[in-house]
Scaffold this motif. Sequence first.
Motif, PDB file in Angstrom:
ATOM      1  N   VAL A   1      47.810  -1.755 -46.523  1.00 48.72           N
ATOM      2  CA  VAL A   1      49.134  -1.351 -46.051  1.00 48.72           C
ATOM      3  C   VAL A   1      49.370  -1.863 -44.629  1.00 48.72           C
ATOM      4  O   VAL A   1      50.442  -2.379 -44.300  1.00 48.72           O
ATOM      5  N   VAL A   2      48.335  -1.727 -43.760  1.00 47.92           N
ATOM      6  CA  VAL A   2      48.478  -2.185 -42.379  1.00 47.92           C
ATOM      7  C   VAL A   2      48.758  -3.673 -42.327  1.00 47.92           C
ATOM      8  O   VAL A   2      49.630  -4.146 -41.596  1.00 47.92           O
ATOM      9  N   LEU A   3      48.016  -4.449 -43.129  1.00 55.55           N
ATOM     10  CA  LEU A   3      48.208  -5.897 -43.127  1.00 55.55           C
ATOM     11  C   LEU A   3      49.596  -6.274 -43.619  1.00 55.55           C
ATOM     12  O   LEU A   3      50.235  -7.181 -43.084  1.00 55.55           O
ATOM     13  N   ALA A   4      50.069  -5.594 -44.660  1.00 57.52           N
ATOM     14  CA  ALA A   4      51.391  -5.905 -45.189  1.00 57.52           C
ATOM     15  C   ALA A   4      52.471  -5.645 -44.144  1.00 57.52           C
ATOM     16  O   ALA A   4      53.363  -6.464 -43.913  1.00 57.52           O
TER      17      ALA A   4
ATOM     18  N   ALA B   1      45.069 -16.532 -41.981  1.00 53.97           N
ATOM     19  CA  ALA B   1      44.384 -15.336 -41.512  1.00 53.97           C
ATOM     20  C   ALA B   1      45.330 -14.129 -41.542  1.00 53.97           C
ATOM     21  O   ALA B   1      46.535 -14.272 -41.343  1.00 53.97           O
ATOM     22  N   PRO B   2      44.761 -12.936 -41.786  1.00 55.60           N
ATOM     23  CA  PRO B   2      43.351 -12.642 -42.049  1.00 55.60           C
ATOM     24  C   PRO B   2      42.974 -12.699 -43.529  1.00 55.60           C
ATOM     25  O   PRO B   2      41.825 -12.441 -43.879  1.00 55.60           O
TER      26      PRO B   2
ATOM     27  N   ALA C   1      39.096 -13.127 -48.203  1.00 55.34           N
ATOM     28  CA  ALA C   1      38.719 -13.814 -49.442  1.00 55.34           C
ATOM     29  C   ALA C   1      37.385 -14.535 -49.285  1.00 55.34           C
ATOM     30  O   ALA C   1      36.568 -14.572 -50.213  1.00 55.34           O
ATOM     31  N   ALA C   2      37.147 -15.120 -48.110  1.00 55.41           N
ATOM     32  CA  ALA C   2      35.882 -15.825 -47.873  1.00 55.41           C
ATOM     33  C   ALA C   2      34.698 -14.879 -47.986  1.00 55.41           C
ATOM     34  O   ALA C   2      33.669 -15.214 -48.594  1.00 55.41           O
ATOM     35  N   PHE C   3      34.839 -13.665 -47.436  1.00 56.50           N
ATOM     36  CA  PHE C   3      33.751 -12.697 -47.524  1.00 56.50           C
ATOM     37  C   PHE C   3      33.593 -12.171 -48.947  1.00 56.50           C
ATOM     38  O   PHE C   3      32.482 -11.924 -49.403  1.00 56.50           O
TER      39      PHE C   3
ATOM     40  N   ASN D   1      29.609  -4.591 -44.666  1.00 56.94           N
ATOM     41  CA  ASN D   1      30.507  -5.331 -43.786  1.00 56.94           C
ATOM     42  C   ASN D   1      31.920  -4.774 -43.827  1.00 56.94           C
ATOM     43  O   ASN D   1      32.610  -4.707 -42.806  1.00 56.94           O
ATOM     44  N   ALA D   2      32.371  -4.376 -45.029  1.00 58.73           N
ATOM     45  CA  ALA D   2      33.724  -3.837 -45.168  1.00 58.73           C
ATOM     46  C   ALA D   2      33.904  -2.580 -44.321  1.00 58.73           C
ATOM     47  O   ALA D   2      34.923  -2.404 -43.649  1.00 58.73           O
ATOM     48  N   ILE D   3      32.890  -1.717 -44.359  1.00 53.87           N
ATOM     49  CA  ILE D   3      32.975  -0.473 -43.579  1.00 53.87           C
ATOM     50  C   ILE D   3      32.951  -0.765 -42.081  1.00 53.87           C
ATOM     51  O   ILE D   3      33.768  -0.250 -41.310  1.00 53.87           O
ATOM     52  N   ALA D   4      32.008  -1.615 -41.646  1.00 57.30           N
ATOM     53  CA  ALA D   4      31.851  -1.886 -40.222  1.00 57.30           C
ATOM     54  C   ALA D   4      33.088  -2.566 -39.639  1.00 57.30           C
ATOM     55  O   ALA D   4      33.583  -2.185 -38.572  1.00 57.30           O
ATOM     56  N   LEU D   5      33.595  -3.572 -40.324  1.00 52.34           N
ATOM     57  CA  LEU D   5      34.727  -4.329 -39.786  1.00 52.34           C
ATOM     58  C   LEU D   5      36.043  -3.571 -39.918  1.00 52.34           C
ATOM     59  O   LEU D   5      36.943  -3.740 -39.094  1.00 52.34           O
ATOM     60  N   ALA D   6      36.154  -2.720 -40.960  1.00 55.57           N
ATOM     61  CA  ALA D   6      37.386  -1.945 -41.127  1.00 55.57           C
ATOM     62  C   ALA D   6      37.559  -0.916 -40.016  1.00 55.57           C
ATOM     63  O   ALA D   6      38.680  -0.500 -39.720  1.00 55.57           O
ATOM     64  N   THR D   7      36.444  -0.495 -39.404  1.00 58.78           N
ATOM     65  CA  THR D   7      36.509   0.489 -38.317  1.00 58.78           C
ATOM     66  C   THR D   7      36.312  -0.168 -36.948  1.00 58.78           C
ATOM     67  O   THR D   7      36.076   0.525 -35.966  1.00 58.78           O
ATOM     68  N   SER D   8      36.407  -1.482 -36.888  1.00 66.37           N
ATOM     69  CA  SER D   8      36.193  -2.208 -35.641  1.00 66.37           C
ATOM     70  C   SER D   8      37.526  -2.525 -34.971  1.00 66.37           C
ATOM     71  O   SER D   8      38.596  -2.367 -35.575  1.00 66.37           O
ATOM     72  N   PRO D   9      37.485  -3.024 -33.730  1.00 62.09           N
ATOM     73  CA  PRO D   9      38.741  -3.430 -33.065  1.00 62.09           C
ATOM     74  C   PRO D   9      39.449  -4.591 -33.751  1.00 62.09           C
ATOM     75  O   PRO D   9      40.592  -4.902 -33.395  1.00 62.09           O
ATOM     76  N   VAL D  10      38.788  -5.251 -34.714  1.00 65.93           N
ATOM     77  CA  VAL D  10      39.404  -6.389 -35.387  1.00 65.93           C
ATOM     78  C   VAL D  10      40.683  -5.958 -36.101  1.00 65.93           C
ATOM     79  O   VAL D  10      41.691  -6.671 -36.092  1.00 65.93           O
ATOM     80  N   VAL D  11      40.655  -4.801 -36.758  1.00 63.59           N
ATOM     81  CA  VAL D  11      41.849  -4.301 -37.441  1.00 63.59           C
ATOM     82  C   VAL D  11      42.940  -3.976 -36.426  1.00 63.59           C
ATOM     83  O   VAL D  11      44.120  -4.274 -36.634  1.00 63.59           O
ATOM     84  N   LYS D  12      42.552  -3.385 -35.306  1.00 65.52           N
ATOM     85  CA  LYS D  12      43.527  -3.054 -34.265  1.00 65.52           C
ATOM     86  C   LYS D  12      44.196  -4.306 -33.722  1.00 65.52           C
ATOM     87  O   LYS D  12      45.379  -4.288 -33.349  1.00 65.52           O
ATOM     88  N   ALA D  13      43.459  -5.424 -33.684  1.00 63.25           N
ATOM     89  CA  ALA D  13      44.012  -6.666 -33.144  1.00 63.25           C
ATOM     90  C   ALA D  13      45.197  -7.164 -33.949  1.00 63.25           C
ATOM     91  O   ALA D  13      46.053  -7.879 -33.422  1.00 63.25           O
ATOM     92  N   LEU D  14      45.277  -6.801 -35.221  1.00 63.54           N
ATOM     93  CA  LEU D  14      46.394  -7.232 -36.049  1.00 63.54           C
ATOM     94  C   LEU D  14      47.706  -6.606 -35.603  1.00 63.54           C
ATOM     95  O   LEU D  14      48.781  -7.147 -35.862  1.00 63.54           O
TER      96      LEU D  14
END
Length: 458
Positions: free
Chosen positions: A62-65, A254-255, A260-262, A276-289
């Motif tokens: 939802v956030v990405l959309a 991106a993203p 898809a690559a992962f 990886n899904a858990i770690a990156l979903a709770t990282s600042p990477v999502v906030k950067a979007l």
Amino acid sequence: MTYFDSSVAIVHSYVAYYHLRCAPLKLERTNKKRNNTMNCIQKKRSSNMTYVQGFSCLVVGVVLAVQRVSAFRLSSNVGRSIPRQQRPWGSAVDERMPPPSSSSLAATTTAPNVVEKIAGSDKLGLLDKSNTMRAERGTTVRLDAKDKLKVGIIGAGLAGMVTAMDLADAGHDIQIFESRPFVGGKVSSWKDPDGNHIEMGLHVFFGCYYNLFGIMRRLGIYETSLRLKEHTHTFINKGGVVGELDFRLGGIGAPINGLAAFARTTQLSILSKLSNAIALATSPVVKALLDFDGAMEDIRALDNVSFTDWWFSKGGNRDSLNRMWDPIAYALGFIDCDNISARCMLTIFNLFAVRSEASILRMCEGSPNTYLHEPIVSYLQDRGATFHLNTRIRDITHEVDTDGKPTLVKVGFHPYSFPFIYIYTYVTPPFLICFALSCFFLVVPPIVFFFHLFDIYF
């Protein structure tokens, strides 16, 4: 909502459905093979984990959309296959890119069909493409003879030499001091006695190195020194087994292409992908979007935390570090995840997440010394710069004149007058070492022999 945005939501909704419905059933079938006690415990833990991952994927979708609707502008060709001649990364691993236009780097680095905008101001200018043009143009300052200075630069790495380029262009008298017998710093390379080129480590150039690309264009070597690679990252494992992160997704940037690559990579196991899904979903990477600057502030606060410690705090596992992130850490800083800062790793993750071209790789056509350093050295020497190799800086001292300005620099045993920077370096020339050894072997043996005779006769 465009077709592209709808596809984002559909993809993440499908992943969410898999975690919420299919994965628990699959785990239940697997657990039936175990004993009853372990079955109850493992099924409860695994089901809870997959539900958490399912909701995380749904939220991310939802956030990405929403983010794509508000921040991206898509061309009319979104979602279509890109003809081979239009793909900026080429169509084969060793295919050379066409020469870029002189007016813009966009023709060679911009992701296909997508004009990506940063959700924030990007205060640090990490993704500011105009950096390329500024670096190519160089300084516009031209000094009169009376205003020129003698400038000493400690370290002949890329940062030191690029600094010297602008200062030399302005008209200053430049002297560069380097402790090694070759230039380049971490990107250095040299020849061994057999004529083989030895490099400090793996040297890759990501698509967001806008300043460096501009410097190479100023030198006139951008088209000839760099080879544009396929939009994939290749991992060579023990035994020659090849793994890959394939970012090619029919023009989708991106993203989504990163996700898809992962999802498709064979470098990670299913369990590691979930980790990886858990770690990156709770990282600042999502906030950067949604807030690039805010995410970078969070990342800068992690400068004193190793990536391994941060990774484990987010639920990551060791297998992911060994097979995926350690190789990337070695490419970035020649050290593993136990020692590299979380800030370094998460910064590059952020760039990958918001800019498609950031994950595109370039490599030198050969030795960095031949294709990068020698052109810089020639550029500087043509402008009067002097290199002092094998010159280690031990201390910095200075003397001042009546106006309080520095007047003296000492390098080894020879004083140099520098009105701007003062350097004292301790150098032991090879002839002094030979002289000291000669004195030792000429003087010590007779003394030892004399005392030996003294003990015998007295």
